[in-house]
Design a protein around this motif. Structure first.
Motif, mmCIF file in Angstrom:
data_model
loop_
_atom_site.group_PDB
_atom_site.id
_atom_site.type_symbol
_atom_site.label_atom_id
_atom_site.label_comp_id
_atom_site.label_asym_id
_atom_site.label_seq_id
_atom_site.Cartn_x
_atom_site.Cartn_y
_atom_site.Cartn_z
ATOM 1 N N LYS A 66 10.751 7.850 35.455
ATOM 2 C CA LYS A 66 11.738 8.507 34.496
ATOM 3 C C LYS A 66 11.386 7.770 33.064
ATOM 4 O O LYS A 66 12.024 6.805 32.822
ATOM 5 C CB LYS A 66 12.850 8.245 34.976
ATOM 6 N N ILE A 67 10.513 8.359 32.280
ATOM 7 C CA ILE A 67 10.263 7.968 31.051
ATOM 8 C C ILE A 67 10.377 9.109 30.252
ATOM 9 O O ILE A 67 10.124 10.337 30.565
ATOM 10 C CB ILE A 67 9.004 7.338 31.007
ATOM 11 N N SER A 343 2.030 11.512 20.634
ATOM 12 C CA SER A 343 3.226 10.860 21.368
ATOM 13 C C SER A 343 2.731 9.555 21.693
ATOM 14 O O SER A 343 1.721 8.996 21.859
ATOM 15 C CB SER A 343 3.638 11.698 22.587
ATOM 16 N N LEU A 344 3.817 8.777 22.336
ATOM 17 C CA LEU A 344 3.544 7.371 22.969
ATOM 18 C C LEU A 344 3.899 7.696 24.310
ATOM 19 O O LEU A 344 4.122 6.709 25.033
ATOM 20 C CB LEU A 344 4.625 6.295 22.427
ATOM 21 N N ASP A 345 3.795 8.887 25.033
ATOM 22 C CA ASP A 345 4.061 9.218 26.121
ATOM 23 C C ASP A 345 2.893 8.586 27.275
ATOM 24 O O ASP A 345 1.957 8.382 26.964
ATOM 25 C CB ASP A 345 3.865 10.594 26.523
ATOM 26 N N GLU A 346 3.518 7.918 28.492
ATOM 27 C CA GLU A 346 2.624 7.412 29.272
ATOM 28 C C GLU A 346 2.770 8.254 30.640
ATOM 29 O O GLU A 346 3.311 8.587 31.150
ATOM 30 C CB GLU A 346 3.198 6.068 29.690
#
Ligand SMILES: [Zn+2]
Length: 387
Positions: A66-67, A343-346
């Motif tokens: 959940k990010i 983005s900085l999504d992981e």
């Protein structure tokens, strides 16, 4: 139609998708693939779902975290795509492509045709209706490369293509067996061959940048076994079974000798020069060779596993990297490149675009770097040409 990823590996005509369609789980294994895996041709069904039966190529995990999930429908700044191909064949297809470009923020695309002669003229004629949106770049005609008089004949056709509207040259390939421009081949003649000297010099003189693809990703050269990090893609594009080819490192050396000999010619190395696994070396090559740029096309999934190191590389060489796709015309394709860059999504998966088993991460590049990579560097290359 879905465009397969890593089109940068495609040999031959740009209309041929590079990889099998991703996500088609019912498709039978290729015979050779089935043989190598010790399975039979009937291995197309999935009898029991267990770690013993799920093949790595079919593995489609979904992130549990959940990010933040960032959706980037349009690039943050206008984009010049320095690596695309004449995917759209008809006028309606070209129109649809332009609409996609508008929606996602692609200002202009370099159509690397790899062609000369009537074939180039035909492609150019179609795309010339959108002079603000596309440029067409021609290839080389290697006919007679093994006979005296080759340089002059290739130059003559290059000049003719320029007259006919070509603004650059590409994509020229050498995966270790010799130069190739679409269907035109010169086995055994590499970019640093003296026979190419006059041709490269002429590109500089005519103000035509050259998009040059050398080698292929490192795992194509490695053993096809359980230790191969890129096995799913490596197997289909394997080079480990090719006798007498110049290896990746040797091709980088050849490229560098070519750069040193032709300082007035601007080269764009496709796909990070296939040094996406060793960006430190690419940095050194960039530092030594001011006439070199590198495009980032078709190596998003290969750099997204190392977001911090890749991000530092972008920062250090922000003035020498140019955006490119090489993966078709679809909006989701463009958007995944923006997500990785911006983005900085992981830990996200993109099985529709890429066929590796690993997850991706964003670099979170700052505005200044994005502006350079998306637009400014390419604009400088294009503006530096003679009319
Ligand atoms: Zn390409």
């Amino acid at each position: 139609m879905k465009w397969a990823n890593l089109a940068g590996l495609a040999v031959g005509l740009p209309s041929v998708p590079a990889f099998g369609e991703v996500g088609d789980e019912t498709k039978p294994l290729a015979k050779s693939q089935a043989a190598s895996q010790g399975t039979t041709g009937a291995a197309t069904t999935t009898p029991l779902a267990s770690p013993e039966t799920i093949l790595l190529k079919d593995y489609r995990p979904q992130s549990i975290y959940k990010i933040p999930v960032t959706e980037i429908p349009k690039a943050k700044f206008p984009v010049i795509d320095m690596h695309t191909h004449p995917y759209a064949k008809t006028e309606p297809e070209i129109e649809a492509w332009v609409r996609n470009m508008d929606e996602v923020g692609i200002e202009k695309g370099m159509i690397l045709t790899m062609t000369t002669g009537a074939e180039f003229d035909e492609i150019h004629r179609k795309y010339a209706k959108y002079p603000e949106r596309f440029e067409t770049w021609c290839g080389f005609d290697f006919t007679g490369y093994d006979k005296p008089g080759f340089g002059a004949s290739a130059i003559k056709e290059l000049e003719r293509c320029k007259q006919a509207g070509a603004r650059g040259v590409g994509e020229i390939h050498d995966k270790g067996q010799g130069l190739r421009s679409g269907k035109s081949k010169a086995p055994g003649m590499h970019p640093d061959d003296p026979r190419m000297d006059a041709v490269w010099d002429k590109c500089g003189e005519l103000g035509m940048p050259v998009s040059l693809h050398v080698a292929d990703p490192i795992w194509m050269y490695e053993k096809m076994d359980r230790h191969n990090d890129g096995l799913m893609n490596a197997y289909q594009w394997r080079l480990d079974n090719q006798p007498n080819i110049v290896g990746l490192s040797g091709m980088v050396d050849i490229f560098e000798r070519t750069l040193a000999r032709h300082r007035k010619t601007t080269f764009i190395a496709c796909h990070f020069m296939n040094l996406d696994y060793d960006l430190g070396r690419l940095g050194e090559v960039l530092d030594r060779n001011p006439n070199l740029y590198a495009d980032i096309s078709a190596r998003y999934a290969e750099t997204a596993p190392i977001p911090r190191f890749a991000g530092q590389f972008y920062e250090k060489h922000a003035d020498r990297l140019v955006y490119g796709t090489d993966m078709g015309v679809d909006k989701p394709m463009y958007r995944i490149t923006f997500r990785i860059l911006e983005s900085l999504d992981e830990h996200f998966y993109e099985a529709d675009q890429f066929s590796y088993h690993w997850s991706l991460n964003g670099f979170g590049l700052c505005d200044g770097i994005l502006r350079q990579v998306y637009h400014e560097n390419a604009a400088r290359v294009l503006a530096g040409r003679r009319a």
